[in-house]
Structures are given as C-alpha cells and as structure tokens.
Design a protein around this motif. Structure first.
Motif, short mmCIF file in Angstrom:
data_model
loop_
_atom_site.label_atom_id
_atom_site.label_comp_id
_atom_site.label_asym_id
_atom_site.label_seq_id
_atom_site.Cartn_x
_atom_site.Cartn_y
_atom_site.Cartn_z
N THR A 99 44.19 -28.30 7.99
CA THR A 99 43.25 -27.79 6.99
C THR A 99 43.41 -28.53 5.67
OG1 THR A 99 43.29 -25.61 8.04
CG2 THR A 99 42.44 -25.74 5.80
N TYR B 11 42.23 -32.14 5.79
CA TYR B 11 40.77 -32.19 5.66
C TYR B 11 40.35 -32.02 4.20
CZ TYR B 11 35.92 -30.70 5.95
OH TYR B 11 34.57 -30.56 5.75
N ARG B 12 41.07 -31.15 3.47
CA ARG B 12 40.73 -30.87 2.07
C ARG B 12 40.85 -32.11 1.19
NH1 ARG B 12 43.96 -29.72 -2.20
NH2 ARG B 12 45.81 -29.44 -0.89
N PHE C 248 42.41 -21.07 14.47
CA PHE C 248 41.22 -21.39 13.67
C PHE C 248 40.08 -20.42 13.97
CE2 PHE C 248 43.12 -25.75 13.35
CZ PHE C 248 43.17 -25.79 11.96
N SER D 182 38.19 -23.80 7.63
CA SER D 182 38.90 -23.71 8.90
C SER D 182 37.95 -23.90 10.08
CB SER D 182 39.61 -22.36 9.02
OG SER D 182 40.63 -22.23 8.05
N VAL E 200 37.17 -27.60 10.33
CA VAL E 200 38.29 -28.33 10.92
C VAL E 200 38.33 -28.12 12.42
CG1 VAL E 200 40.81 -28.47 11.04
CG2 VAL E 200 39.68 -28.32 8.82
#
Length: 284
Positions: free
Chosen positions: A149, A152-153, A185, A193, A196
C-alpha cells in the motif's frame, strides 16, 4: 524524488570471456530539482559471505555504465545473529603523500530497524525492505500488505509493478500466503487498498500469460491445448458443476489455457478452484 528507474542487474563485461557479475538492485534516483544519483543496493543474508572488494567492483562497473552520476553503495544485512565483529567498512590506500584508493559504503542492519518507524517515509526503498525489518513473525502478512500500500502511495504505476516483485521475494510468500494477503485487502474498504489489490491481480494475470506463452512456445500451442484438456479429463473435472463468472475472467482463463498453462497454474493465478477452471475450459 521525481522518478525511480531500475537499471539492469547484469554488469557489462570487459572481455567476452569474463564471468558475468549480477547486482541485486541498481536504481537511478531522479530528483525534482534536477540531478540524481545511482543507488546500488546489495542484500546480504550472511555476514560471512560479504566481500567489500566485490562491492567495489560493482560500483566501478556502474560508474563506467553511467559516468557522471554519483554511485551510493548500500549493503543491507538481514541476518539475525548478534555480531561479535563488524564487517570491513573501508578500503583506503595512501602512499607518497597521495590517496590512491578510498572506498566505503553505507551499511544497514535491518533487524535493528523497527518496521513501525518507516510508514511515514516517502522513500520507496523502505517499503521494498519492509518485510525484512524487525517485527513479530505473526505480523508478516500484515506488514507485507502495508508495504504494498505504501509503495503504491509513493510511486507511479510502472514503478509499483516493477518493485512489488522485490516485496514478494523479501516477504517469502507462499501461494497460500499470497491469497491470504489478497483477503486482507478485500477486508479493507479504503480506495487505495482496493486499487492495490486490483494491481496485484493485474500483475498475477500478466505473469500467467507470460508463463503460458513461454510454455506454449516450448511445446507448441496446439499440443499445449491438448495437454490441458487431457489433464482436465483425467481428473474428472469436465463434468464439474458450472459457476457463473464474468465474461472477461472466462476469456482470460481460456487464453491462459490456450497458451499452455495447466489447470493447476490457471487456478492459482485466477484465484479459482481447478473444478471451475475445467468447466470454463470445456465451454465452446
């Protein structure tokens, strides 16, 4: 940081007969204000197998590849035993008033770093390394999900897809544990989430297609289809109960089967039972 570009792992050879040298991870870090540097990250699971001379060769190889950019060598040690002595940290040679060689590196002992201290960072490297940090073993899947997560941020789509492989390796996930991470998730309702999770599924589907194409090229697509259908008949799944699935998922399953994957591999990638895969395979 504006962009992270992963460099090739195989270093160039001086002569064709030279043995190849493979680095663990080399990244070109590009900064928003201009400029950048090369970060060479070597993973070392055992202190006893570390060689500062080999690391120095890697840095010289990178300097020759991308001359003009500073190279930052980082060695990440993940072994748990307490060290009685440190590793060699520097090579320095001086003579007749001159310094002829001066090499050192940044040493990181991950087991001394608590994972809860990194979640506010904007550095994607921390999230690649997160599964190797200090935390109770029973939290490994939760830490892995958080690493995905946060990666990805702080990265773009392409960088996330490339770097998630390193999280997989560092987390030592079995196929069953990967499914359990996906469930984590599913149980989280926030949009990040869910996004992702979709990207992890996309990566899994891409892997399945690539594996299928490779296997299909080896045995021939036609033979690959026959093998898949024969296995389905042998295990008695052709008469299995039909389950309603979305059209896109059905087409993906059929594509992977045509590409040569067997039903067990397709079932793992699509997160379905082998019986469901066999039913889809039997439809025209």
């Amino acid at each position: 940081m504006e962009e992270v570009v992963q460099l090739r792992q195989e270093m160039p050879r001086h002569m064709m007969h030279d043995p190849g040298r493979i680095v663990d991870l080399a990244m070109h870090l590009k900064f928003r204000g201009g400029g950048g540097l090369i970060c060479l990250m070597e993973h070392q699971s055992k202190k006893s197998s570390f060689s500062i001379h080999r690391l120095c060769h890697y840095v010289l190889d990178l300097d020759r590849m991308v001359g003009g950019l500073p190279v930052l060598p980082v060695v990440v040690f993940t072994d748990r035993p307490r060290w009685r002595r440190d590793v060699a940290r520097r090579i320095r040679h001086e003579a007749i008033g001159e310094t002829w060689l001066d090499f050192s590196f940044l040493r990181v002992k991950l087991r001394e770093q608590n994972v809860d201290d990194i979640w506010g960072s904007d550095n994607p490297v921390w999230y690649v390394l997160a599964p190797l940090l200090d935390y109770p073993e029973e939290e490994r899947l939760h830490v892995t999900a958080l690493a995905y997560t946060h990666l990805y941020r702080v990265t773009d789509h392409g960088t996330f897809i490339r770097f998630m492989d390193f999280i997989d390796v560092n987390a030592r996930l079995s196929e069953e544990e990967k499914r359990r991470v996906m469930i984590l998730f599913e149980e989280t309702e926030d949009q990040m989430s869910m996004t992702v999770r979709e990207m992890l599924m996309e990566k899994g589907e891409q892997r399945g297609i690539e594996i299928g194409l490779e296997q299909g090229e080896q045995i021939g697509f036609e033979k690959g289809e026959q093998v898949g259908y024969q296995k389905g008949e042998q295990h008695g799944y052709r008469e299995g109960e039909q389950h309603g699935e979305r059209h896109a998922r059905h087409e993906l399953v059929k594509s992977m089967l045509r590409a040569g994957l067997d039903e067990r591999q397709v079932a793992e990638i699509a997160k379905m039972s082998r019986a469901e895969v066999s039913v889809i395979a039997s439809r025209p």
